[in-house]
Design an enzyme around this catalytic site. Structure first.
Site: not given
Ligand code: IFM
Length: 458
Positions: A134, A179, A305, A359
């Site tokens: 992350h 991401e 997300n 998310e």
């Protein structure tokens, strides 16, 4: 007979009744955003530690040194997670905490922390969903070229294997990257996130290395006997043309290809979208033989997300978050239908494994008054987005879970601490945690599962 559409049933009962009893409900955080303890127990420096020291990089000139002090408050934070009644907790491992130099010697005290985290969740009946990257790459690896260097792909695979060997027997899922688009574009093209590089060519190569390292890490962890499901998390916006003009429609198609298909096509089809490769010209990534097949290694799940819709305009004169939508404190337009739309798009474009909304949430002004935070706007946000997930499931999208971003207020990257995404309020001066109304609402929603499922007969 009581049915779920009976007006006497509360709105929460109706909402939860739209989901199967196997659906996984959770909350999410990430290491750098909450842990603090940036120099404790042998942790190494990450690129975000370094980036925070660049003048002007972080809106409030803050850093992750203390954050939510989660590292020192593990047990009470795990109690907090459990008290919400969630099934799962999504957290990330800090790569420099367990491998201070990014490679080589493992830091036993760092690994111990994650042992305690995982065991603490299991003891409380909560499934650990672990993310490996992350964004907090060890600075030592950045010094050797970071994600722009193909060597980092191999360092990531070694890191993934080591974490898997230590924790893979007890976690419920391992996500490789969170991401990758944000790491590539904000970190290496816009330079607004660590490591602060501004080059499209580098950003594109970084995106390829991230995807490649995902595929190779999945293969390596499986070869090591990992039984936990493995996947990746993509941030996906729903793109719409600002007007019905041919030019805006074409721009929307291209924005979607760059933001979504650049990542999802290689993962599910083994190729980059040709129109993006054409547009990139000399900036197209260097791809070696076997890379695309590795990236397309089948995954056990996809994490999505979702935060916003983006309007695409060829003239570039339209606010991408505009169109008359209400906004969060980040300035992002609130558009729950976009979540259903993006899920339907994924379902029609690819053969999807189970999908987790890993998310979703919003930053709002959250004043703490007399021990309460009345965040009705966040409750509306969550309710409408959860309902959009149910709409997509009705249309056959295989969604298996939903996690709120975030468990608690935390370090919102270049926005610092001013933007609060938590369903739990954090007073950074005292580190006191206070459940906002949204946390109470979420807890109540989950508590209705028993009744709703009885009524469903499920
Ligand atoms: O806080 C971030 C998180 O780290 C990644 N996804 C988006 C969130 C809100 O900006």
């Amino acid at each position: 007979m009581n049915t779920l559409s009976t007006p006497a049933l509360s709105e929460q009962q109706s909402l939860i009744g739209r989901f199967p009893h196997t659906f996984l409900w959770g909350v999410a955080t990430s290491a750098f955003q909450i842990e603090g303890a940036s120099r404790d127990d042998g942790r190494g420096e990450s690129i975000w530690d370094r980036f925070c020291s660049v003048p002007g990089a972080i809106a409030d000139a803050s850093n992750g040194d203390v954050a939510c002090d989660h590292y020192h408050r593990l047990e009470s934070d795990l109690d907090l997670v459990a008290s919400l009644g969630v099934d799962a907790y999504r957290f990330s491992v800090s790569w420099p905490r367990v491998l201070p130099n990014g490679e080589g010697n493992w830091n036993e005290r760092g690994l111990d922390f994650y042992d305690r985290l995982v065991d603490g969740l299991l003891a409380r009946g909560v499934k650990p969903h672990l993310t490996l990257n992350h964004w907090d790459l060890p600075q030592a690896l950045q010094d050797k070229g970071g994600w722009a260097s193909r060597e980092t792909v191999h360092r990531f695979v070694e890191y993934a294997r080591g974490v898997q060997r230590r924790l893979g027997d007890r976690v419920a899922a391992i996500t490789t990257h969170n991401e990758p688009q944000v790491v590539a574009v904000l970190g290496h093209e816009h330079g607004t996130f660590a490591p602060g590089i501004k080059s499209q060519k580098i950003a594109i190569q970084v995106s390829h290395h991230l995807l490649l390292s995902h595929g190779l890490a999945v293969q390596a962890m499986r070869a090591d006997g990992c039984r936990a499901p493995l996947g990746i998390v993509l941030n996906l916006a729903h793109v719409e043309p600002a007007t019905g003009s041919v030019a805006d429609l074409a721009k929307a198609k291209m924005d979607d290809a760059r933001g979504r298909r650049w990542y999802a096509d290689p993962l599910f089809k083994g190729s980059y979208p040709q129109e993006v490769l054409d547009a990139l010209g000399d900036d197209a990534p260097r791809v070696e033989s076997g890379d695309m097949a590795a990236i397309a290694t089948p995954m056990d799940y996809l994490g999505v997300n979702y935060y916003f819709r983006m309007l695409a305009s060829a003239a570039g004169d339209v606010d991408p978050f505009g169109g008359g939508l209400p906004r969060t404190e980040m300035g992002w337009g609130i558009y729950p239908r976009g979540l259903a739309e993006i899920l339907r798009t994924l379902h029609s474009d690819y053969r999807l494994p189970p999908v987790y909304i890993t998310e979703n949430g919003g930053a709002f002004k959250d004043p703490l008054v007399a021990g309460r935070v009345h965040d009705a706007d966040r409750i509306d946000y969550l309710r409408s987005h959860i309902s959009a997930v149910a709409d997509a499931m009705q249309d056959g999208v295989p969604v298996a879970g939903y996690m709120v971003w975030s468990l608690m207020d935390n370090f919102e990257w270049s926005s610092g601490y001013a933007k609060r995404f938590g369903i739990v309020h954090v007073d950074y001066a005292t580190q006191q945690r206070t459940m906002k109304d949204s946390a109470l609402w979420y807890r109540e929603l989950l508590a209705f599962r028993a009744t709703a499922q009885t009524t469903q007969g499920g």
